[in-house]
Motif scaffolding. Sequence first.
Motif, PDB file in Angstrom:
ATOM      1  N   VAL A  56      -3.195  27.575  -3.326  1.00 53.77           N
ATOM      2  CA  VAL A  56      -1.897  27.256  -3.932  1.00 53.77           C
ATOM      3  C   VAL A  56      -0.768  27.125  -2.908  1.00 53.77           C
ATOM      4  CG1 VAL A  56      -0.122  28.092  -5.510  1.00 53.77           C
ATOM      5  CG2 VAL A  56      -2.537  28.226  -6.160  1.00 53.77           C
ATOM      6  N   PRO A  57      -0.634  28.040  -1.925  1.00 46.00           N
ATOM      7  CA  PRO A  57       0.485  27.912  -0.982  1.00 46.00           C
ATOM      8  C   PRO A  57       0.505  26.595  -0.225  1.00 46.00           C
ATOM      9  CG  PRO A  57      -0.506  30.091  -0.813  1.00 46.00           C
ATOM     10  CD  PRO A  57      -1.419  29.275  -1.680  1.00 46.00           C
ATOM     11  N   GLY A  58      -0.653  25.974  -0.037  1.00 47.93           N
ATOM     12  CA  GLY A  58      -0.701  24.717   0.693  1.00 47.93           C
ATOM     13  C   GLY A  58       0.097  23.618   0.035  1.00 47.93           C
ATOM     14  N   PHE A  59       0.055  23.558  -1.287  1.00 53.08           N
ATOM     15  CA  PHE A  59       0.810  22.539  -2.010  1.00 53.08           C
ATOM     16  C   PHE A  59       2.321  22.774  -1.888  1.00 53.08           C
ATOM     17  CE2 PHE A  59      -3.290  22.858  -4.350  1.00 53.08           C
ATOM     18  CZ  PHE A  59      -3.762  21.583  -4.061  1.00 53.08           C
ATOM     19  N   VAL A  60       2.710  24.046  -1.864  1.00 49.38           N
ATOM     20  CA  VAL A  60       4.131  24.379  -1.737  1.00 49.38           C
ATOM     21  C   VAL A  60       4.657  23.963  -0.362  1.00 49.38           C
ATOM     22  CG1 VAL A  60       5.825  26.244  -1.757  1.00 49.38           C
ATOM     23  CG2 VAL A  60       3.892  26.282  -3.361  1.00 49.38           C
ATOM     24  N   VAL A  61       3.906  24.295   0.682  1.00 50.94           N
ATOM     25  CA  VAL A  61       4.345  23.949   2.036  1.00 50.94           C
ATOM     26  C   VAL A  61       4.347  22.441   2.241  1.00 50.94           C
ATOM     27  CG1 VAL A  61       3.808  24.198   4.496  1.00 50.94           C
ATOM     28  CG2 VAL A  61       3.581  26.161   2.973  1.00 50.94           C
ATOM     29  N   ALA A  62       3.385  21.739   1.655  1.00 52.45           N
ATOM     30  CA  ALA A  62       3.363  20.279   1.754  1.00 52.45           C
ATOM     31  C   ALA A  62       4.630  19.674   1.156  1.00 52.45           C
ATOM     32  CB  ALA A  62       2.129  19.720   1.050  1.00 52.45           C
ATOM     33  N   LEU A  63       5.099  20.237   0.054  1.00 53.99           N
ATOM     34  CA  LEU A  63       6.328  19.757  -0.570  1.00 53.99           C
ATOM     35  C   LEU A  63       7.533  19.998   0.339  1.00 53.99           C
ATOM     36  CD1 LEU A  63       7.823  18.603  -3.023  1.00 53.99           C
ATOM     37  CD2 LEU A  63       7.906  20.939  -3.953  1.00 53.99           C
ATOM     38  N   LEU A  64       7.592  21.161   0.953  1.00 56.14           N
ATOM     39  CA  LEU A  64       8.700  21.463   1.867  1.00 56.14           C
ATOM     40  C   LEU A  64       8.702  20.531   3.072  1.00 56.14           C
ATOM     41  CD1 LEU A  64       8.609  25.378   1.823  1.00 56.14           C
ATOM     42  CD2 LEU A  64      10.269  23.874   0.695  1.00 56.14           C
ATOM     43  N   ILE A  65       7.517  20.247   3.611  1.00 61.83           N
ATOM     44  CA  ILE A  65       7.431  19.327   4.742  1.00 61.83           C
ATOM     45  C   ILE A  65       7.890  17.931   4.332  1.00 61.83           C
ATOM     46  CG2 ILE A  65       5.808  18.158   6.290  1.00 61.83           C
ATOM     47  CD1 ILE A  65       4.237  20.759   6.448  1.00 61.83           C
ATOM     48  N   THR A  66       7.531  17.526   3.122  1.00 61.28           N
ATOM     49  CA  THR A  66       7.957  16.216   2.614  1.00 61.28           C
ATOM     50  C   THR A  66       9.479  16.103   2.586  1.00 61.28           C
ATOM     51  OG1 THR A  66       5.982  16.066   1.230  1.00 61.28           O
ATOM     52  CG2 THR A  66       7.815  14.640   0.652  1.00 61.28           C
ATOM     53  N   MET A  67      10.150  17.175   2.221  1.00 60.36           N
ATOM     54  CA  MET A  67      11.605  17.140   2.082  1.00 60.36           C
ATOM     55  C   MET A  67      12.334  17.311   3.410  1.00 60.36           C
ATOM     56  SD  MET A  67      12.292  19.263  -1.465  1.00 60.36           S
ATOM     57  CE  MET A  67      11.598  20.801  -0.826  1.00 60.36           C
ATOM     58  N   MET A  68      11.717  17.998   4.385  1.00 56.66           N
ATOM     59  CA  MET A  68      12.475  18.421   5.560  1.00 56.66           C
ATOM     60  C   MET A  68      12.035  17.810   6.884  1.00 56.66           C
ATOM     61  SD  MET A  68      12.789  22.463   4.520  1.00 56.66           S
ATOM     62  CE  MET A  68      13.897  22.863   5.859  1.00 56.66           C
ATOM     63  N   LEU A  69      10.789  17.395   7.010  1.00 51.59           N
ATOM     64  CA  LEU A  69      10.301  16.907   8.302  1.00 51.59           C
ATOM     65  C   LEU A  69      10.668  15.443   8.503  1.00 51.59           C
ATOM     66  CD1 LEU A  69       8.618  17.600  10.850  1.00 51.59           C
ATOM     67  CD2 LEU A  69       6.620  16.729   9.633  1.00 51.59           C
ATOM     68  N   ARG A  70      11.063  15.102   9.716  1.00 53.96           N
ATOM     69  CA  ARG A  70      11.326  13.698  10.049  1.00 53.96           C
ATOM     70  C   ARG A  70      10.696  13.379  11.393  1.00 53.96           C
ATOM     71  NH1 ARG A  70      15.508  13.690  13.888  1.00 53.96           N
ATOM     72  NH2 ARG A  70      16.883  15.533  13.836  1.00 53.96           N
ATOM     73  N   ASP A  71      10.288  12.124  11.549  1.00 54.63           N
ATOM     74  CA  ASP A  71       9.755  11.653  12.818  1.00 54.63           C
ATOM     75  C   ASP A  71      10.906  11.247  13.732  1.00 54.63           C
ATOM     76  OD1 ASP A  71       6.976  11.901  12.499  1.00 54.63           O
ATOM     77  OD2 ASP A  71       6.911  10.092  11.269  1.00 54.63           O
ATOM     78  N   ARG A  72      10.733  11.437  15.011  1.00 49.90           N
ATOM     79  CA  ARG A  72      11.722  10.974  15.981  1.00 49.90           C
ATOM     80  C   ARG A  72      11.636   9.455  16.087  1.00 49.90           C
ATOM     81  NH1 ARG A  72      14.439  13.262  20.077  1.00 49.90           N
ATOM     82  NH2 ARG A  72      13.273  15.204  19.863  1.00 49.90           N
TER      83      ARG A  72
END
Length: 417
Positions: A179-195
């Motif tokens: 379950v935690p994997g889906f939560v972290v994937a959502l956070l990465i979707t919202m916050m991570l950006r490529d240079r």
Amino acid sequence: MLQHDIPHDTGHERKTLILLAFGFALVGLDRWIIAPLFPHMMKDLGLDYQQFGILIGVLSLTWGVCAITMGRLADRIGHRKIVIAAMVLFSLLSSLSGFASGFASLLIIRAMMGVAEGAFLPAGVAAIAEVSHPSRRGFNQGLQFSMAALMGLGLAPIIATQLLRVLPSWHWVFAVSAVPGFVVALLITMMLRDRPRGEPDGKTALRASDNPRWSTLFRSRNVVLGMLATLCAMAGIFVISAMVPNYLVDYLHLDTEHMGFVVSALGVGGFIGEFALAGVSDFIGRRVTAVASFVFAAVSLYVFARIGADPWALFFALFVVSFFALGLLGLFTGPIATEAAPQGLVASAIGITSGAGEIFGGGVAPAMAGFIAQHYGIQFTLPFALVGLTCGAFVSLALRETAPRLLARREAAIAIQ
């Protein structure tokens, strides 16, 4: 332009490090939670040691192949898309492990998990290299790797054995842990950006060239040596990680809770070792850190194999083994691979270094150890792991030094003279 004169986004560096460190922690959990659960799975599904070795090995084989191919793709299209897709996929597959009805279904699921986790590694580690200041690159990548050790080998045995006390069976443990994997994937979707391509970051060696050739990786001495050394390190620590739970239960006759306590030393030691060794190598150099770590890992494993059913002594010895052996994985797949990479091929270098180690050290070696355990006795898998660690020390002697801090000090010393 001097390194300290180039603007650096420290806030973005920290945010990216936190997100991807948590992501890599869940890679470790989903990968290794099977080990402490396997004594129970053996009884329910009628499995044996050799099949367990194959289950560990097949994930490494597919991980290795995918790490090599997806590292090149990450260099071309960026890291974000690959990281998000990989996290969702390996979390889903981990939960499906709880529905496996036998060896064949487990084998397929584990192979597919290797594909997803192998894609995550080069993209995630290269993303950290991209946002890190060069003086912190080793520490940051080591910290990222250390989270997989902490969660997968340190906390997973405790989590698994304690969940078994409150859940109906091992099937449910797999479902809950994903379950935690889906939560972290959502956070990465919202916050991570490529240079953005071409954006200056002070890391000239890491900027992408227009059309780098993948074959140029093999012209780098440290890339080739890193592949061999990672193979040796993985042949040691992955055999240990896979076989020690059953070694403790079946050979030393520890109960399940004491087994979980001892095996957690792998994660605790690896967690500290992976950021400590990589961080120390920022100051004293990559080569001396690698050679010394292989030697200390081999010596401590020799001691571990001669300890009887004493949980505290076993924990301490295994802690030392893991500190150095798992620390080596963070060192070679992180800063050594990053600094050995030709322009525009950082994720590719990380992928091929990890991939070669996974295919042979993480894939073939555990399968061979399973054969040894099944036909000769599980206690003989520890000398097999010892051989891998010993060979790694000799390979590391040939490394070229690349630590930015150490090279800068040498250049300064030469300039003064």
